[in-house]
Design a protein around this motif. Structure first.
Motif, mmCIF file in Angstrom:
data_model
loop_
_atom_site.group_PDB
_atom_site.id
_atom_site.type_symbol
_atom_site.label_atom_id
_atom_site.label_comp_id
_atom_site.label_asym_id
_atom_site.label_seq_id
_atom_site.Cartn_x
_atom_site.Cartn_y
_atom_site.Cartn_z
ATOM 1 N N ALA A 292 0.683 -1.416 0.005
ATOM 2 C CA ALA A 292 0.177 0.097 -0.116
ATOM 3 C C ALA A 292 0.856 1.308 -0.002
ATOM 4 C CB ALA A 292 -0.817 0.230 1.168
ATOM 5 N N GLY A 354 -6.344 3.267 5.984
ATOM 6 C CA GLY A 354 -7.267 2.331 5.094
ATOM 7 C C GLY A 354 -8.363 3.426 4.785
ATOM 8 N N GLY A 447 -6.241 1.500 -0.163
ATOM 9 C CA GLY A 447 -7.314 1.267 1.086
ATOM 10 C C GLY A 447 -7.625 -0.174 1.510
ATOM 11 N N TYR A 450 -4.528 -1.987 3.110
ATOM 12 C CA TYR A 450 -4.444 -1.512 4.636
ATOM 13 C C TYR A 450 -5.606 -2.016 5.397
ATOM 14 C CZ TYR A 450 -1.208 2.454 3.795
ATOM 15 O OH TYR A 450 0.092 3.160 3.713
ATOM 16 N N LEU A 451 -6.608 -2.250 5.109
ATOM 17 C CA LEU A 451 -7.724 -2.690 5.676
ATOM 18 C C LEU A 451 -7.548 -4.295 5.903
ATOM 19 C CD1 LEU A 451 -11.156 -1.137 4.427
ATOM 20 C CD2 LEU A 451 -9.627 -0.421 6.400
#
Length: 474
Positions: A292, A354, A447, A450-451
């Motif tokens: 990311a 995220g 995003g 990250y999540l």
């Protein structure tokens, strides 16, 4: 599964620091290598447009200039950790710095894109030698857990400051002296690092362990084939005959590596450590985090220059409000790490990064600059806590005695994440070929990564910590 061979490096075998080697000097000596490695990812992003123009490089060649370095870096990291155990971490750290120094000079003097790619590959070898040794020497130089956690935070802050300021410094250097200057910058840093390491860092133990050379070669072949397919796929077409060979190499080398790991005694990967959930979690977070972060930084530098018409200097200055948060957040981590568990901090700040990234899924060439700067800046606040947090979580799970091999595995996973992240962003930008929609797709992928890392941190680091915390309180 065969028995995992001993990989411990007893702390009692580490000599005390030399006279006059203050904690600050030791920390600086071991941060210089990491500084150069981090700079050579972020700085090159800003110089990309100038390199393309001066060397008449295509987007594919530019991706090789960035990703070729990361490819060799990630491929040789596990071997670098094994060499540190066998030949001594300090020796390997110094050799890696010397190789990186010479390769940086070769990059600065490169007359064309092909030579620059070759010199970047050699840089990757040097970085793979000194990176795992840097972490292990840091851990062994500060064996007390509380001081070690604080030093990891400060170490990350020094590195993050250089990475955060890298695009701006790179923009200034490129606009004033040309793209070659970003590689000349490594020369004084390398000299300082080599001199301080020789004077301030104690010798570590040497273990005559047998290296898994065939396994490392299979690992390198599989990663090289994957990288070639990802980088050249958009240009050649995913069903092109020229890609049949790398596809075959990836399958054959990957299968042979798995088969070897199932029956060999000297393993490429320390599978025994992966039985610890927090070790697995830290490595999974590392891969997704670098995917990311570095994928987004690669895309952002191109977005500012191609979609918004910024030159190298302006792009570097516009990136500064987004990246300046790295060192500040690292310092925050050093202050709050004693109050909250690493797993909790990772989960929280991965969620922050995220969500901030997903707010940019409508970005286009007309989006106000400060909208982008605020969203990316918030994401990078999270990144500044995540980086030292996952390193500390890894060290805690593996134990300081496994610092060489654990650092190699984490850095390998992180660099593979960087490799895949940059390649995927290049694929998206090359496929969409529209600066009003390509960056939006990239932010969506960032995003989601990250999540996914936040879920991994919660499930593999936080939840296994909770029974221990309850027991400790009782």
């Amino acid at each position: 599964m065969p028995r995992t061979p001993p990989i411990a490096l007893p702390l009692t075998e580490v000599a005390p620091p030399p006279r006059g080697a203050s904690p600050g000097l030791r920390l600086t000596a071991l941060a210089t290598g990491f500084i150069m490695a981090a700079l050579d990812v972020t700085v090159v992003n800003v110089a990309g447009a100038a390199i393309q123009e001066d060397l008449h490089a295509s987007l594919s060649e530019l991706t090789w200039i960035v990703d070729g370095y990361v490819l060799v870096f990630s491929s040789f990291l596990l071997l670098g950790g094994g060499l540190a155990n066998r030949l001594g971490a300090k020796n390997v750290y110094l050799w890696g710095m010397a190789v990186f120094f010479v390769a940086s000079l070769g990059c600065a003097l490169a007359p064309n894109a092909a030579v620059l790619v070759g010199a970047r590959l050699v840089q990757g070898v040097g970085a793979a030698l000194f990176m795992p040794s840097s972490l292990s020497l840091l851990v062994l130089s500060f064996p007390e857990r509380r001081e070690r956690t604080r030093m990891l935070g400060l170490w990350s802050a020094i590195v993050a400051t250089s990475a955060g300021l890298g695009p701006s410094v790179g923009g200034l250097l490129v606009s004033a002296f040309g793209w070659q200057s970003i590689f000349f910058l490594n020369l004084p840093i390398g000299i300082v690092g080599i001199l301080l390491t020789r004077r301030c860092i104690a010798e570590a133990a040497i273990h005559r362990v047998r290296l898994a050379v065939p396994g490392h070669l299979l690992w390198i072949a599989a990663l090289a084939a994957l990288s070639y397919a990802l980088i050249e796929g958009p240009r050649l077409g995913w069903d092109a005959g020229a890609l049949l060979v790398p596809y075959a190499v990836l399958v054959v080398a990957g299968g042979a590596l798995v088969a070897r790991e199932l029956r060999a005694d000297n393993l490429v990967m320390p599978w025994g450590l992966f039985r610890r959930p927090s070790f697995t979690g830290a490595n999974l977070v590392g891969f997704l985090f670098n995917f990311a972060l570095y994928g987004s930084m690669f895309m952002l530098a191109l977005y500012l220059q191609h979609a918004r018409g910024a030159g190298a200097l302006r792009a570097g200055l516009e990136l500064l409000p987004m990246t300046v948060w790295f060192p500040l957040a690292n310092l925050v981590y050093a202050r709050i790490s004693a109050r909250f568990s690493n797993g909790t901090l990772l989960t929280l700040f991965l969620l922050v990064a995220g969500i901030a990234s997903l707010t940019m899924t409508t970005v286009d060439s007309s989006t106000p600059y400060w909208t982008v700067a605020v969203a990316v800046g918030v994401a990078n606040i999270g990144a500044g806590v995540i980086s030292p947090g996952m390193t500390a979580a890894l060290v805690d799970s593996a134990g300081p005695e496994n610092a060489n091999v654990a650092g190699s595995v984490l850095n390998a996973n992180r660099q593979i994440g960087t490799l895949v992240g940059i390649a995927v962003m290049s694929v998206v930008l090359g496929t969409v070929d529209d600066w009003d929609s390509g960056p939006a797709v990239c932010f969506l992928l960032v995003g989601l990564a990250y999540l996914a890392a936040a879920v991994s941190a919660w499930g593999l680091i936080v939840r296994p910590e909770r029974p221990e915390a309850v027991t400790a309180k009782a």
